[in-house]
Design a protein around this motif. Structure first.
Motif, short mmCIF file in Angstrom:
data_model
loop_
_atom_site.label_atom_id
_atom_site.label_comp_id
_atom_site.label_asym_id
_atom_site.label_seq_id
_atom_site.Cartn_x
_atom_site.Cartn_y
_atom_site.Cartn_z
N ALA A 1 3.09 7.84 31.61
CA ALA A 1 3.12 6.70 30.69
C ALA A 1 4.06 6.98 29.53
O ALA A 1 3.64 7.21 28.39
N THR A 2 5.34 6.98 29.81
CA THR A 2 6.36 7.27 28.80
C THR A 2 7.41 6.16 28.80
O THR A 2 7.61 5.47 29.80
N LEU A 3 8.10 6.01 27.68
CA LEU A 3 9.19 5.04 27.60
C LEU A 3 10.28 5.38 28.60
O LEU A 3 10.90 4.50 29.21
N ILE A 4 10.54 6.67 28.77
CA ILE A 4 11.57 7.11 29.71
C ILE A 4 11.26 6.59 31.11
O ILE A 4 12.12 5.99 31.77
N ASN A 5 10.06 6.81 31.58
CA ASN A 5 9.67 6.41 32.92
C ASN A 5 9.70 4.91 33.08
O ASN A 5 10.25 4.37 34.05
N HIS A 6 9.10 4.19 32.12
CA HIS A 6 9.00 2.74 32.23
C HIS A 6 10.37 2.07 32.11
O HIS A 6 10.67 1.10 32.82
N ALA A 7 11.21 2.58 31.23
CA ALA A 7 12.55 2.02 31.08
C ALA A 7 13.37 2.26 32.33
O ALA A 7 14.12 1.39 32.78
N SER A 8 13.25 3.43 32.91
CA SER A 8 14.00 3.76 34.13
C SER A 8 13.66 2.78 35.24
O SER A 8 14.55 2.24 35.92
N TYR A 9 12.38 2.52 35.44
CA TYR A 9 11.95 1.60 36.48
C TYR A 9 12.46 0.19 36.20
O TYR A 9 13.02 -0.48 37.09
N ALA A 10 12.26 -0.28 34.96
CA ALA A 10 12.64 -1.65 34.61
C ALA A 10 14.15 -1.86 34.72
O ALA A 10 14.62 -2.88 35.24
N MET A 11 14.92 -0.89 34.25
CA MET A 11 16.38 -1.02 34.28
C MET A 11 16.90 -1.00 35.71
O MET A 11 17.83 -1.74 36.06
N ASN A 12 16.31 -0.17 36.57
CA ASN A 12 16.73 -0.15 37.96
C ASN A 12 16.39 -1.47 38.65
O ASN A 12 17.20 -2.01 39.40
N LEU A 13 15.20 -2.02 38.37
CA LEU A 13 14.80 -3.27 39.00
C LEU A 13 15.76 -4.40 38.58
O LEU A 13 16.19 -5.20 39.41
N TYR A 14 16.11 -4.44 37.30
CA TYR A 14 17.07 -5.44 36.82
C TYR A 14 18.42 -5.26 37.52
O TYR A 14 19.04 -6.23 37.96
N TYR A 15 18.87 -4.03 37.61
CA TYR A 15 20.15 -3.71 38.25
C TYR A 15 20.16 -4.16 39.72
O TYR A 15 21.12 -4.76 40.20
N GLN A 16 19.07 -3.88 40.43
CA GLN A 16 18.99 -4.25 41.84
C GLN A 16 18.96 -5.76 42.04
O GLN A 16 19.70 -6.31 42.87
N ILE A 17 18.13 -6.45 41.26
CA ILE A 17 17.94 -7.89 41.43
C ILE A 17 19.19 -8.68 41.04
O ILE A 17 19.48 -9.73 41.62
N THR A 18 19.95 -8.16 40.08
CA THR A 18 21.14 -8.89 39.63
C THR A 18 22.39 -8.54 40.42
O THR A 18 23.50 -8.85 40.00
N GLY A 19 22.23 -7.88 41.55
CA GLY A 19 23.35 -7.68 42.45
C GLY A 19 24.02 -6.32 42.41
O GLY A 19 25.08 -6.14 42.98
N ARG A 20 23.41 -5.37 41.72
CA ARG A 20 23.92 -4.00 41.67
C ARG A 20 25.36 -3.93 41.18
O ARG A 20 26.19 -3.18 41.69
N LYS A 21 25.67 -4.73 40.17
CA LYS A 21 26.99 -4.67 39.56
C LYS A 21 26.97 -3.59 38.47
O LYS A 21 25.98 -3.40 37.78
N LYS A 22 28.08 -2.89 38.33
CA LYS A 22 28.15 -1.82 37.34
C LYS A 22 27.82 -2.33 35.94
O LYS A 22 27.16 -1.64 35.16
N SER A 23 28.25 -3.56 35.64
CA SER A 23 28.01 -4.12 34.30
C SER A 23 26.53 -4.37 34.04
O SER A 23 26.10 -4.46 32.89
#
Length: 202
Positions: free
Chosen positions: A152-174
């Motif tokens: 239960a850390t910001l590091i863990n939760h941010a990592s998951y959330a940021m990856n999910l956003y990256y995947q859903i939005t088309g895996r663009k570098k931006s």
């Protein structure tokens, strides 16, 4: 250079921070920034192998001829940049800077001029990243009782959330920038029952 996006799983993982190494002991200091640099005693062949391995997974464009970290054009310097990139992307654990005894953890920022070596990121930025991503994607897995809640850390939760956003939005570098607090990695950060989604690019 990193491998082009195709069938190989690619994940968005923010620059993480955790371990401070001092002498023969190791202590957790979340606010302490650390970097991984090449051991001056390491052989050229070991450093070359490190560069090849890391740059097959992460974007080492900064040490290409036109990159801001190309000069000085030395294997020691280029290896330090690449090894630090790997160390930061994988959680800043001591073993992520070992490279068969060819790496050292440094408390001194090796950045210079326009060449910036990635380092730890603040809790405030991580929380902003979580707030932004979770307004657009389902972060229930990181909520209490979810399969990715622990640790239960910001590091863990941010990592998951940021990856999910990256995947859903088309895996663009931006979509894996997050104010330059993230890196794209090809190593699956999933653990235990916590699975990081990875969608194939059509």
């Amino acid at each position: 250079m990193a491998k082009p996006i195709g069938s190989t799983p690619i994940f968005s993982l923010f620059v993480m921070f955790s371990l401070l190494y001092s002498g023969s002991s190791q202590t957790i200091h979340n606010e302490q920034k650390t970097w991984c640099i090449a051991n001056p005693l390491a052989s050229n062949s070991a450093l070359a192998a490190n560069i090849e391995y890391i740059c097959s997974q992460l974007d080492c464009g900064s040490i290409n001829p036109k990159g801001p970290c190309f000069e000085p054009n030395s294997r020691m310097h280029h290896a330090s940049f690449a090894m630090n990139l790997y160390y930061q992307a994988n959680g800043r654990h001591l073993f992520d800077c070992n490279f068969i005894n060819s790496g050292l953890v440094s408390l001194i920022d090796p950045s210079y001029g326009n060449c910036s070596f990635h380092s730890g990121t603040s809790d405030e930025l991580l929380q902003l990243n979580i707030n932004f991503a979770c307004n657009l994607v389902d972060c229930n897995a990181t909520h209490s009782g979810g399969v990715c809640y622990y640790p239960a850390t910001l590091i863990n939760h941010a990592s998951y959330a940021m990856n999910l956003y990256y995947q859903i939005t088309g895996r663009k570098k931006s979509n894996c920038n997050f104010r330059e607090t993230s890196l794209i990695v090809s190593s699956d950060p999933s653990y235990g029952n916590c699975s990081y989604p990875c969608f194939t690019v059509q």
